[in-house]
Motif scaffolding. Structure first.
Motif, PDB file in Angstrom:
ATOM      1  N   TYR A   1     -30.418   9.262 -34.207  1.00  0.00           N
ATOM      2  CA  TYR A   1     -31.419  10.542 -34.471  1.00  0.00           C
ATOM      3  C   TYR A   1     -30.397  11.703 -35.334  1.00  0.00           C
ATOM      4  CZ  TYR A   1     -35.149   7.948 -32.239  1.00  0.00           C
ATOM      5  OH  TYR A   1     -36.502   7.384 -32.447  1.00  0.00           O
ATOM      6  N   ILE A   2     -29.572  11.519 -34.424  1.00  0.00           N
ATOM      7  CA  ILE A   2     -28.103  12.557 -35.396  1.00  0.00           C
ATOM      8  C   ILE A   2     -28.769  12.675 -36.369  1.00  0.00           C
ATOM      9  CG2 ILE A   2     -26.265  14.355 -34.981  1.00  0.00           C
ATOM     10  CD1 ILE A   2     -26.509  13.248 -31.864  1.00  0.00           C
TER      11      ILE A   2
ATOM     12  N   SER B   1     -31.896  13.906 -38.248  1.00  0.00           N
ATOM     13  CA  SER B   1     -31.532  15.156 -38.654  1.00  0.00           C
ATOM     14  C   SER B   1     -30.793  15.623 -39.741  1.00  0.00           C
ATOM     15  CB  SER B   1     -31.340  15.362 -36.782  1.00  0.00           C
ATOM     16  OG  SER B   1     -32.326  14.907 -36.150  1.00  0.00           O
ATOM     17  N   VAL B   2     -29.727  15.248 -39.098  1.00  0.00           N
ATOM     18  CA  VAL B   2     -28.837  15.833 -40.745  1.00  0.00           C
ATOM     19  C   VAL B   2     -29.389  15.827 -42.221  1.00  0.00           C
ATOM     20  CG1 VAL B   2     -26.218  15.702 -41.144  1.00  0.00           C
ATOM     21  CG2 VAL B   2     -26.896  15.308 -38.891  1.00  0.00           C
TER      22      VAL B   2
ATOM     23  N   GLY C   1     -30.704  12.823 -25.216  1.00  0.00           N
ATOM     24  CA  GLY C   1     -29.747  13.931 -25.722  1.00  0.00           C
ATOM     25  C   GLY C   1     -29.802  14.576 -24.460  1.00  0.00           C
TER      26      GLY C   1
ATOM     27  N   ILE D   1     -21.861   8.581 -35.875  1.00  0.00           N
ATOM     28  CA  ILE D   1     -23.017   8.979 -36.774  1.00  0.00           C
ATOM     29  C   ILE D   1     -22.685   8.970 -38.253  1.00  0.00           C
ATOM     30  CG2 ILE D   1     -24.193  11.835 -37.361  1.00  0.00           C
ATOM     31  CD1 ILE D   1     -23.513  12.679 -34.471  1.00  0.00           C
TER      32      ILE D   1
ATOM     33  N   LEU E   1     -34.069  13.565 -30.377  1.00  0.00           N
ATOM     34  CA  LEU E   1     -32.655  13.938 -29.914  1.00  0.00           C
ATOM     35  C   LEU E   1     -32.928  14.859 -28.584  1.00  0.00           C
ATOM     36  CD1 LEU E   1     -31.858  16.429 -32.880  1.00  0.00           C
ATOM     37  CD2 LEU E   1     -30.993  13.669 -31.999  1.00  0.00           C
TER      38      LEU E   1
ATOM     39  N   LEU F   1     -28.993   8.039 -29.889  1.00  0.00           N
ATOM     40  CA  LEU F   1     -28.513   9.607 -29.829  1.00  0.00           C
ATOM     41  C   LEU F   1     -28.522  10.238 -31.379  1.00  0.00           C
ATOM     42  CD1 LEU F   1     -29.182  12.539 -28.381  1.00  0.00           C
ATOM     43  CD2 LEU F   1     -27.400  11.690 -27.960  1.00  0.00           C
ATOM     44  N   GLU F   2     -27.307   8.419 -31.935  1.00  0.00           N
ATOM     45  CA  GLU F   2     -26.546   8.754 -32.624  1.00  0.00           C
ATOM     46  C   GLU F   2     -27.162   8.889 -34.155  1.00  0.00           C
ATOM     47  OE1 GLU F   2     -25.910   7.088 -30.206  1.00  0.00           O
ATOM     48  OE2 GLU F   2     -23.544   7.153 -29.517  1.00  0.00           O
TER      49      GLU F   2
END
Lengths: 236, 234
Positions: free
Chosen positions: B198-199, B202-203, A77, B10, A73, B195-196
């Protein structure tokens, strides 16, 4: 597919060169994480408005997700965020020129901060409340009571946890190889694939990690013995 | 990277990834189950002070606790076929899933062994003596007296191990398994929206951990149900 025992030693010598980088990747985040953890603990202890729930959310999220996520991230990010900021300020700075290790250190520091916040909290709560009251009653300020009475005792009580997190972070650095860092695992991977001797290289890397873990545990055992000298519990 | 950050992706990725949550949870459940069995087996030599076996178990536990899970994965992945080739068993075509299960079971086993040993040693020996004095057999003593008390001590550590193990499964993709993380990697390769992905991952991990924590807290309350009354009497 036999095992080439002599090659383990060759790989060992090659991989051992990555020890300083690995230790750096473990120690720097723990140091930064300690300060983050301290700040979080103070925020939670004094229930600072606004920051309180942010601190709780931070600790909960970082303890609830794998560390690889934090690295990814941050790695994907932050450049995006910085690029947007720099573009709006008309600064021509290429975020791609930032070395990857900076992101890794930043991410691992945040991870360490969350874990250390919990360790510091449990350390502080292990110190009896009367200690703080006694310090106040002999005229110490809150700051003095904290730095002279509370923290030294909390730190002593936290040593086993701090050892665990040190060993844990030594092991955590192994995932930095997924973002192509040449630490122990990364180097082992290079040695393995350039010689096509995977097993031997990872045996060597395993031995190095094992040795380092044993050394860390030994050091902490010595420190604990010294610190406990003055704070023996029990009746004897 | 390359592409613009798109938050709506996401939400789009989460259902795709959720389909593979089952694989992740399967790895977790199976490896915890085998881990508990290995843990019991490894705790016995230390509890009963069996020579030779005790030293072997100590080395096993020390090695697992002294090396990162990713190294253990690679060692099993490359080492097991080499080891079995010596006795002419070819497993090089075996599914990566089995290697992952074996690694995580061995890894959890060492941690469980330490937890079980600590928990059983935490139960006072006087309890065993008392059980014997009223005529219980060693088996009854263990199942009725020692075990119920030990599980109370062990449970918070077991819960932490399960959650830690769930987070560790995120590294199984390095030997090419298609769990949630592995699917995420292929999504990144096909969509270039790292990034999307991995977000989204993570969620999902975070929500699963929160649910596990909640469940464990309820169970912990259950195992401590007699502690509260005891404290109020005292």
């Amino acid at each position: 597919m036999g095992i080439d025992i002599p090659f383990i030693w060759v790989a060992f010598k090659e991989i051992a060169k990555a020890i300083p980088l690995t230790l750096m990747l473990a120690i720097v985040p723990i140091i930064f994480g300690f300060f983050i953890g301290l700040a979080v603990t103070l925020i939670r202890e004094y229930r600072v408005k606004g920051l309180y729930s942010i601190a709780n959310g931070y600790v909960s999220f970082f303890r609830g997700t794998p560390a690889i996520m934090h690295i990814m991230l941050i790695y994907f990010g932050i450049p995006l965020l910085l690029d947007r900021i720099f573009a709006s300020l008309n600064i021509s700075f290429q975020t791609s020129s930032i070395p990857i290790i900076v992101f890794v250190l930043f991410a691992l520091s945040l991870t360490a901060g969350a874990y250390l916040a919990e360790i510091i909290r449990s350390g502080i709560s292990s110190v009896a409340k009367g200690q703080m009251e006694a310090a106040h009653s002999i005229g110490m300020s809150t700051y003095q009571a904290m730095t002279r009475i509370l923290f030294p005792q909390a730190l002593a009580a936290s040593i086993p946890n701090l050892t665990n997190i040190s060993v844990g972070f030594l092991h955590l650095t192994s995932i930095a190889f997924l973002v192509s860092q040449k630490e122990l695992t990364g180097t082992a991977n290079i040695v393995a694939s350039s010689n096509l001797k995977f097993l031997e290289a990872f045996i060597a890397a395993g031995i190095i990690y094992w040795g380092l873990s044993i050394i860390i545990e030994g050091i902490s055992h010595l420190i604990e013995k010294r610190v406990r000298e003055y704070s023996k519990g029990g009746v004897a | 990277m390359g592409k613009v950050f798109d938050p709506s992706l996401i939400l789009e990725f989460i259902p795709t990834l959720l389909k593979y949550l089952g694989v992740t949870l399967e790895i977790l459940a199976v490896s915890i189950l085998f881990g508990v069995l290995i843990g019991i087996g490894a705790a016995i030599p230390k509890l009963f002070n069996i020579p030779v076996l005790k030293q072997l178990v100590t080395i096993y536990i020390s090695f697992i606790r002294g090396t990162p899970i990713i190294i253990q994965l690679f060692l099993v992945y490359y080492g097991l076929p080499a080891l079995l080739a010596l006795i002419h068993i070819d497993i090089t075509r075996m599914d990566a899933f089995f290697f992952v299960i074996i690694t995580y079971s061995i890894s959890n086993g060492a941690i469980f062994a330490e937890i079980f040993r600590g928990a059983i040693n935490a139960v006072e020996f006087g309890q065993t003596e008392a059980a014997y004095s009223i005529g219980m057999t060693p088996f009854h003593n263990f199942t009725r007296i020692v075990f119920p008390q030990a599980i109370r001590v062990a449970f918070p550590n077991i819960a932490n191990t399960v959650i830690g193990s769930l987070k560790d499964t995120s590294l199984a993709f390095t030997i090419g398994i298609m769990d949630m993380m592995g699917r995420g990697e292929t999504l990144i390769a096909s969509s270039a929206h790292a990034l999307e992905v991995y977000i989204a991952l993570s969620v999902i991990y975070y929500v699963v951990v929160l649910i596990l924590e909640k469940g464990f807290r309820l169970f912990e309350k259950y195992t401590n149900r007699y502690q509260g009354t005891e404290a109020s009497v005292a």
